[in-house]
Motif scaffolding. Structure first.
Motif, mmCIF file in Angstrom:
data_model
loop_
_atom_site.group_PDB
_atom_site.id
_atom_site.type_symbol
_atom_site.label_atom_id
_atom_site.label_comp_id
_atom_site.label_asym_id
_atom_site.label_seq_id
_atom_site.Cartn_x
_atom_site.Cartn_y
_atom_site.Cartn_z
ATOM 1 N N GLY A 132 0.801 -1.203 0.000
ATOM 2 C CA GLY A 132 0.000 0.000 0.000
ATOM 3 C C GLY A 132 0.837 1.257 0.000
ATOM 4 O O GLY A 132 2.033 1.252 -0.218
ATOM 5 N N PRO A 133 0.193 2.387 0.271
ATOM 6 C CA PRO A 133 0.862 3.676 0.230
ATOM 7 C C PRO A 133 1.962 3.782 1.267
ATOM 8 O O PRO A 133 1.809 3.394 2.410
ATOM 9 C CB PRO A 133 -0.276 4.660 0.515
ATOM 10 C CG PRO A 133 -1.507 3.930 0.099
ATOM 11 C CD PRO A 133 -1.237 2.503 0.446
ATOM 12 N N THR A 134 3.107 4.316 0.861
ATOM 13 C CA THR A 134 4.257 4.458 1.728
ATOM 14 C C THR A 134 4.059 5.639 2.668
ATOM 15 O O THR A 134 3.590 6.682 2.264
ATOM 16 C CB THR A 134 5.510 4.710 0.880
ATOM 17 O OG1 THR A 134 5.624 3.650 -0.050
ATOM 18 C CG2 THR A 134 6.753 4.793 1.728
ATOM 19 N N MET A 135 4.442 5.481 3.922
ATOM 20 C CA MET A 135 4.282 6.542 4.887
ATOM 21 C C MET A 135 5.614 7.259 5.095
ATOM 22 O O MET A 135 6.593 6.671 5.521
ATOM 23 C CB MET A 135 3.794 5.965 6.229
ATOM 24 C CG MET A 135 2.510 5.156 6.097
ATOM 25 S SD MET A 135 1.215 6.057 5.260
ATOM 26 C CE MET A 135 1.114 7.488 6.306
ATOM 27 N N HIS A 136 5.657 8.537 4.802
ATOM 28 C CA HIS A 136 6.812 9.384 5.088
ATOM 29 C C HIS A 136 6.306 10.595 5.864
ATOM 30 O O HIS A 136 5.126 10.913 5.849
ATOM 31 C CB HIS A 136 7.499 9.840 3.803
ATOM 32 C CG HIS A 136 8.085 8.713 3.011
ATOM 33 N ND1 HIS A 136 9.040 7.868 3.517
ATOM 34 C CD2 HIS A 136 7.836 8.292 1.746
ATOM 35 C CE1 HIS A 136 9.374 6.978 2.603
ATOM 36 N NE2 HIS A 136 8.658 7.210 1.529
ATOM 37 N N GLU A 175 1.507 -10.279 2.892
ATOM 38 C CA GLU A 175 1.474 -10.413 1.439
ATOM 39 C C GLU A 175 0.054 -10.288 0.917
ATOM 40 O O GLU A 175 -0.198 -9.701 -0.140
ATOM 41 C CB GLU A 175 2.076 -11.758 1.034
ATOM 42 C CG GLU A 175 3.584 -11.843 1.229
ATOM 43 C CD GLU A 175 4.321 -10.856 0.346
ATOM 44 O OE1 GLU A 175 4.177 -10.928 -0.888
ATOM 45 O OE2 GLU A 175 5.032 -9.998 0.885
ATOM 46 N N ALA A 176 -0.913 -10.840 1.655
ATOM 47 C CA ALA A 176 -2.307 -10.753 1.220
ATOM 48 C C ALA A 176 -2.813 -9.323 1.246
ATOM 49 O O ALA A 176 -3.690 -8.947 0.458
ATOM 50 C CB ALA A 176 -3.191 -11.633 2.115
ATOM 51 N N LEU A 177 -2.255 -8.504 2.136
ATOM 52 C CA LEU A 177 -2.671 -7.102 2.205
ATOM 53 C C LEU A 177 -2.199 -6.310 0.996
ATOM 54 O O LEU A 177 -2.782 -5.281 0.658
ATOM 55 C CB LEU A 177 -2.129 -6.457 3.480
ATOM 56 C CG LEU A 177 -2.866 -6.820 4.770
ATOM 57 C CD1 LEU A 177 -2.070 -6.374 5.983
ATOM 58 C CD2 LEU A 177 -4.248 -6.199 4.786
ATOM 59 N N ARG A 178 -1.135 -6.789 0.342
ATOM 60 C CA ARG A 178 -0.626 -6.065 -0.826
ATOM 61 C C ARG A 178 -1.704 -5.989 -1.894
ATOM 62 O O ARG A 178 -2.261 -6.996 -2.303
ATOM 63 C CB ARG A 178 0.590 -6.776 -1.418
ATOM 64 C CG ARG A 178 1.807 -6.737 -0.526
ATOM 65 C CD ARG A 178 3.071 -7.047 -1.296
ATOM 66 N NE ARG A 178 2.969 -8.226 -2.113
ATOM 67 C CZ ARG A 178 3.655 -8.412 -3.235
ATOM 68 N NH1 ARG A 178 4.428 -7.477 -3.683
ATOM 69 N NH2 ARG A 178 3.539 -9.526 -3.906
ATOM 70 N N GLY A 179 -1.989 -4.787 -2.334
ATOM 71 C CA GLY A 179 -2.939 -4.632 -3.422
ATOM 72 C C GLY A 179 -4.376 -4.791 -3.014
ATOM 73 O O GLY A 179 -5.258 -4.731 -3.855
#
Length: 856
Positions: free
Chosen positions: A556-560, A586-590
């Protein structure tokens, strides 16, 4: 060093080869791939394609293979692997076979970790009998005399004859690979056998039998064969079923057509195998405000309106701006434009007329078979008939014949050796064809040259996937987008460039548009329109796109720090979850496009389940591992993790859950209703998607609960939801003190839901969101009866009164360790907590039971 090598026998169309490469890279990027062309088309694997980007190696000397005798392919791959690569096992992959989930190599590695004697993993570990009913086994017994000299060379060789496995997804360990390789070289009887055997599918007998003869042990493959068949074609429904099974890693056979429904469905479920998503935006609105200064350009747009094609006016204007940029830049005197996919010449004419506006010589090469085939191989292909005559007529009418050369060939069949200043890709709009078109010409694009892609849109996910990968590689930077046309620049610095332009830029944060990974982009420095792109000599690409290549497993979206606050903080408590934590991440990806962070809380695990996060702290850019220290239990661990959260919504997720795409958006949307304190998706049983629960209700005085069925399609109120996947408004969670001080495990989720109702909030379920939950047959941690009974007694004391309280306490009096638990309760803070709740609650428990017809 890769643990696993995928040995892939390919012989069909190039599109399916690329589909397989994308699939394997997406789910198992650390494994190496050997592509073995077993067909007779020696052009199947073009040398211009960047196989290295997929960690793939093309076997340099393949031989044509015949169905039923594929042992030569396996032996050649073993020889190549032993001499060129590092590995611990080889997995056989047919060209009509696909992975369906991540974690395969880790799964096999874990299985083999305590089996140093393993030789082969297959569908069977035992010697086969003559009455097995398996055709290759019957063939083997029929030619046992031929095998006898080989068997006689081993102690009790006949005892190991024959072993058998189904060939797709067979795993050969390095020990077996080395032993078999050496035996072929040294054993004359084995070489004679290989030359004479007539066993149908002889590879299915040969390799497991040799493994056993050589003193190694065959094991049954831990990956299920429920979706790996011999002669049963799998469908889209099988994709859904396979995705719901944790032990299902492979599907076979899936027809070798890129537009096959099962292939397409798997791609769609996996976001078209995108490793990352780039937020490509067209930027500020200065475009319309300055068009009145572009009279010559507007004339070009007007002059090409009558030509049949799919180029919009804003896209035509961006092409005009790109040509202007080429003609105003430094470098070679003559500029070269290569257009892949010209159809009837609409975009070709735009490019040519734009070139006429400048003194610099430009030549355009229009590469197209001109057969009228348009569309995408993964969606639909239309055939409009030959277009070359129409193309020539339009070019002649525009008086561009002197600068346009039509090349009536497929792009990848064209021999090319000239510099290219602008490459325009507009052929078939699927990933394999876009990739093939681009890489066939990529080496000839000049530094600072441009690449334009048409149909970068949701309608053509293959184009989006490829462009996003190209941007993520760091070799190209984004200049501009108009409608579905994007323009990229080669070799320009990605960060730190000074923008020399009078154009006004708007600085804003752009969230990623899918859940694979995020490459952040600010519009500062991005050419927000074709006008800006045309007006700036040195390029406008101070766009903040990361130079880093996609990292395996970003979720998901990267947090910075400079990025927006996440909408949801996902908190995953973990205690001795083994591989399930990795599989859940891995299941959370996408699975979501919603901006989120993930906080993994290790509750004193001792099985190493979190080690991969410790050893690779940057594996997931938006995942944070925190240590609870001493054992906290479920409620304590969730509260501890919530202390690190920054989002307005907290989502507590078990470390053995597998969501469907779009789940988080649907659940989060329920909090737009200010009365909602807790929400949850429909929970399904991993491995049995038909079993679904839509919230919970209490059915017995001892707080036994049961799952509710679906009441309606839209979200609705329920008494309670399970803590395995429970979203909570963070302000409510803070105000009410979080989960109650329960011991280890038991009813902490039920208590929080009841408390929410009594404080005047609501609990809802969203039936259109689904999360599969793996329900354990045996707990991975010890739950003491004293703790569990204590939790039940505490919930009763906190919330219930009168006769209902007496009935509940009588029911609990028969529980194990009742008196010990009651003593612990009397020495706890329960009295103070009860008084506090009585002072703040809006309703009592009797109201709650009446509302939901709970009879306890």
């Amino acid at each position: 060093m890769p643990f696993n090598i995928f040995a892939c026998l390919v012989h069909e169309n190039f599109e399916c080869v690329v589909d397989l490469l994308q699939n394997l890279r997406y789910f198992d990027p650390d494994s190496a791939i050997i592509l073995y062309n077993g067909g007779r088309d020696q052009t199947l694997l073009p040398g211009t394609f960047p196989y290295h980007q997929f960690n793939a190696h093309v076997h340099p000397a393949p031989h044509p293979m015949h169905w039923g005798a594929l042992h030569g392919f396996a032996l050649d791959c073993i020889d190549f692997a032993l001499s060129k690569l590092h590995f611990e096992c080889i997995t056989i992959v047919d060209s009509d076979q696909l992975l369906v989930r991540a974690g395969y190599s880790a799964y096999i590695k874990g299985f083999l970790s305590d089996k140093p004697e393993a030789g082969l993993l297959g569908i069977s570990s035992e010697r086969q009998t003559p009455d097995s009913g398996i055709y290759p086994v019957s063939c083997a017994y029929a030619e046992q005399e031929l095998w006898q000299p080989l068997l006689s060379g081993f102690d009790e060789g006949e005892r190991h004859f024959p072993h058998w496995t189904l060939w797709p997804s067979t795993v050969i360990t390095k020990a077996a690979a080395r032993a078999i390789h050496d035996s072929v070289a040294k054993n004359r009887h084995l070489r004679t056998l290989l030359g004479k055997t007539g066993i149908t599918a002889c590879e299915e007998i040969l390799f497991p039998t040799l493994s056993a003869l050589l003193g190694l042990r065959n094991y049954r493959n831990p990956c299920t064969y429920d979706f790996v068949k011999w002669n049963e074609v799998l469908t889209g429904r099988d994709v859904d079923n396979a995705l719901s099974r944790l032990d299902a890693f492979w599907m076979h056979p899936i027809p070798r057509r890129f537009d096959n429904d099962a292939r397409r469905q798997l791609r769609q479920r996996c976001n078209d195998y995108q490793l990352q998503e780039v937020a490509v935006r067209s930027g500020a609105s200065t475009w319309q405000s300055t068009l009145h200064n572009l009279y010559p350009e507007l004339a070009i747009v007007e002059a090409t309106k009558h030509i049949e094609g799919w180029l919009s006016e804003p896209e035509a204007e961006l092409l005009i701006a790109a040509v202007a940029r080429l003609c105003r830049g430094e470098g070679r005197e003559e500029r070269s434009i290569v257009e892949i996919g010209s159809y009837k010449g609409k975009s070709t004419t735009v490019l040519g007329l734009a070139a006429r506006l400048h003194e610099r010589p430009v030549h355009i090469y229009a590469v197209d078979p001109f057969d009228g085939v348009v569309g995408a191989a993964d969606a639909s292909i239309d055939r409009t008939g030959a277009t070359l005559r129409s193309f020539y007529r339009n070019i002649e009418e525009a008086e561009l014949s002197d600068i346009v050369t039509a090349i009536a060939q497929k792009s990848y069949e064209l021999q090319w050796s000239e510099a290219i200043d602008l490459l325009f890709i507009d052929g078939l709009h699927d990933y394999p064809n876009v990739a093939r078109d681009f890489y066939h010409f990529a080496d000839w694009i000049t530094a600072g040259g441009l690449v334009a892609f048409h149909d970068y849109s949701a309608h053509y996910p293959g184009v989006r996937s490829f462009v996003n990968e190209l941007l993520g590689s760091g070799d190209f930077s984004l200049l501009a987008q108009r409608d579905s046309l994007v323009v990229l620049e080669k070799g320009a610095p990605m960060n730190g460039r000074t923008v020399h332009s009078d154009s006004e830029y708007q600085q804003q944060e752009m969230p990623a548009t899918n859940g694979k990974a995020e490459v952040r982009e600010s519009t500062k420095g991005v050419a927000n329109s074709a006008v800006e792109l045309w007006a700036t000599q040195d390029g406008v690409n101070e766009n903040g796109i990361s130079r880093r290549k996609p990292v395996n497993g970003r979720i998901g979206p990267t947090m910075h720090r400079r990025h927006p606050r996440p909408a949801v903080s996902i908190i995953i408590p973990v205690h001795n979850e083994g591989q399930r934590l990795f599989l859940t991440l891995e299941a959370l990806r996408g699975s979501t496009e919603l901006l989120h962070e993930i906080i993994v809380v290790d509750d004193d695990s001792n099985d190493g389940c979190c080690n991969f996060l410790r050893e690779h702290p940057f594996l997931y850019e938006n995942v944070r591992l925190v240590e609870a220290g001493s054992r906290q239990g479920v409620a304590g661990t969730r509260n501890f993790g919530a202390g690190f959260a920054s989002a307005p919504i907290l989502l507590f997720l078990d470390a053995h859950c597998f969501p469907r795409r779009g789940w988080l958006e649907k659940v989060a949307a329920l909090f737009e209703n200010s009365e909602v304190a807790i929400a949850a998706p429909c929970l399904t049983v991993a491995g049995n998607n038909a079993n679904k629960g839509f919230g919970l209700t209490i059915t017995q005085p001892d707080f036994a609960v049961s799952w509710l069925g679906c009441r309606q399609d839209e979200a609705y109120e329920v008494p309670m939801v399970g803590g395995g996947c429970m979203a909570v408004r963070s302000s409510f969670f803070a105000d009410c003190g979080g989960f109650d001080a329960m011991n280890t495990f038991g009813v902490e989720d039920i208590e929080l839901c009841l408390r929410a109702w009594l404080l005047g909030h609501s609990v809802m379920v969203e039936p259109r969101a689904e999360v599969a939950h793996w329900f354990k047959e045996h707990s991975n941690f010890k739950v003491d009866w004293k703790d569990y009974t204590y939790n039940l007694l505490r919930m009763a004391s906190l919330h219930f009164d009168g006769e209902r309280y007496e009935r509940i306490m009588s029911s609990l009096a028969v529980k194990p360790a009742y008196y010990e638990a009651l003593s612990a309760l009397n020495h706890s803070d329960v009295a103070d907590k009860r008084a506090q709740l009585r002072a703040t609650r809006r309703y009592d428990a009797d109201w709650f039971c009446r509302k939901f017809a709970i009879e306890i």
